[in-house]
Design an enzyme around this catalytic site. Structure first.
Site, PDB file in Angstrom:
ATOM      1  N   CYS A   1       0.838  -0.904  -0.323  1.00 37.51           N
ATOM      2  CA  CYS A   1      -0.035  -0.225   0.053  1.00 37.51           C
ATOM      3  C   CYS A   1       0.720   1.335  -0.055  1.00 37.51           C
ATOM      4  CB  CYS A   1      -0.593   0.075   1.075  1.00 37.51           C
ATOM      5  SG  CYS A   1      -0.885  -0.915   2.920  1.00 37.51           S
TER       6      CYS A   1
ATOM      7  N   HIS B   1      -2.988   6.108   4.958  1.00 46.51           N
ATOM      8  CA  HIS B   1      -1.120   6.459   5.140  1.00 46.51           C
ATOM      9  C   HIS B   1      -0.981   7.641   4.552  1.00 46.51           C
ATOM     10  CE1 HIS B   1      -1.341   2.005   5.923  1.00 46.51           C
ATOM     11  NE2 HIS B   1      -1.135   1.374   4.920  1.00 46.51           N
TER      12      HIS B   1
END
Ligand SMILES: NC(=O)c1ccc[n+]([C@@H]2O[C@H](COP(=O)([O-])OP(=O)(O)OC[C@H]3O[C@@H](n4cnc5c(N)ncnc54)[C@H](OP(=O)(O)O)[C@@H]3O)[C@@H](O)[C@H]2O)c1
Length: 333
Positions: free
Chosen positions: A126, A238
């Site tokens: 990710c 994130h």
């Protein structure tokens, strides 16, 4: 097109379903697969309810495309055998560095789809996916020499269980009860942990090495990259603080223009209170946001920026479905 999702009850599996609906991808038959614990559950897709199959008894020849989103051990055990009957798009890290498995971010290296050998395509980590989608247009224009990254990664990056644990730890902390950590190496509530995945002998963690190796495989093996990956008590998205040094001379104006025009990217950079994107604002959005773009005054042709993206979307489900779209396009000639 028949589609199967292994790990359909998980964070990534559910987001894959959401993206298939959002993109209105025509699915003839859908097979939702998880562990035997989930058999009996039903999940909605396009207004109909689908039952969950157990992986142990699932027949992989039922679907042309199968998304794996059940962890590396499941991919290791089942994917190669399954690939004899169906094309696999794997979200785990298990096959990412396999030379015979393309690792794809469709906006960066779509041509890698033509190197399919094992009938398995890997979806990147990710943190890597949201980084390379931003680096690509800048590398094409100015040649990136070196990248230094610190990540601020949400707990959903570890799956459903760490999200539940953040809630539990937060309640325990507020109630002044004893906190025990099951999915983290230290308390995560009201804390940050500079450690994701296992340590290697050189002191880097596997998450940090994944960022280095996967960026090289997807974008350019010559780019020097160093990372520190940190878990923070945020549920989704994130963030990354990124320092990029270029070979050619740069202009901030051109960088803004390139990033604004890059597919999947959006610059939000107002240089005022609140003039940047934070993880909560990126949650549920398909775009990767870039803020705080500024010159690094300590080094020539170097900039700093802040990148935020929904890790379950660009970092997993959205990217995986975009790979499926590439594959469908290729197969349709
Ligand atoms: N989260 C992210 O940001 C992210 C990003 C990129 C890649 N990934 C990768 O995507 C994969 C899934 O992550 P996630 O966050 O969705 O995890 P998760 O929320 O914990 O979900 C795990 C899924 O795997 C299934 N599963 C677990 N053990 C199984 C077994 N023995 N047999 C069959 N199914 C089993 C679970 O089914 P039950 O509900 O029945 O237990 C569930 O559907 C992992 O490989 C992860 O590394 C995640």
């Amino acid at each position: 097109m028949n589609i199967a999702i292994i790990g359909a009850t998980g964070n990534v599996g559910r987001k894959i379903l959401q993206i298939l609906e959002q993109k209105k991808i025509l699915v003839d038959q859908l097979f939702l697969v998880a562990s035997s614990r989930s058999v009996g559950q039903k999940i909605d897709f396009n207004g109909s309810k689908y039952e969950i199959y157990s992986l142990e008894t699932y027949d992989f020849s039922k679907a042309e495309i199968t998304f794996f989103a059940a962890g590396g051990k499941i991919s290791e055990k089942y994917a190669e055998k399954a690939a004899k009957h169906t094309t696999i798009i794997d979200n785990s890290s298990f096959f990412r560095m396999d030379d015979d498995v393309p690792l794809i971010v469709p906006q960066v290296n779509p041509e890698a789809i033509n190197t399919l050998k094992k009938n398995i395509i890997a979806n990147p980590n990710c943190s890597t996916a949201q980084l390379v989608i931003v680096l690509k247009p800048l590398h094409d224009e100015f040649n990136i020499k070196r990248v230094v990254i610190s990540t601020y990664q949400s707990v959903s990056g570890g799956g459903k269980a760490p999200m539940d644990e953040l809630i539990e730890q937060t309640k325990s902390s507020l109630d002044k009860r004893k906190i025990s950590s099951k999915n983290f190496t230290k308390q995560i509530a009201f804390n940050v942990i500079p450690h994701i995945d296992v340590f290697s002998d050189d002191g880097y963690t596997k998450e940090e090495l994944k960022m280095v190796n996967e960026t090289k495989k997807i974008l350019d093996g010559r780019i020097k990259l160093t990372a520190t990956c940190v878990r923070i008590p945020v549920f989704v998205s994130h963030a990354e603080s990124v320092n990029i040094e270029f070979e050619k001379s740069i202009s901030l104006e051109k960088i803004n223009l390139l990033l604004n025009n890059a597919e999947g990217c959006e610059v939000f950079d107002k240089r005022e209170d609140g003039g940047y994107i934070t993880p909560i604002e990126a949650e549920g959005k398909n775009e990767t946001y870039i803020s705080r773009i500024r010159e690094d005054k300590t080094k020539e042709n170097t900039i700093n920026m802040w990148i935020v993206s929904d890790n379950l979307l660009r970092g997993a489900a959205l990217n995986a479905v975009e790979i499926a779209e590439l594959l469908i396009k290729k197969n349709n000639g």
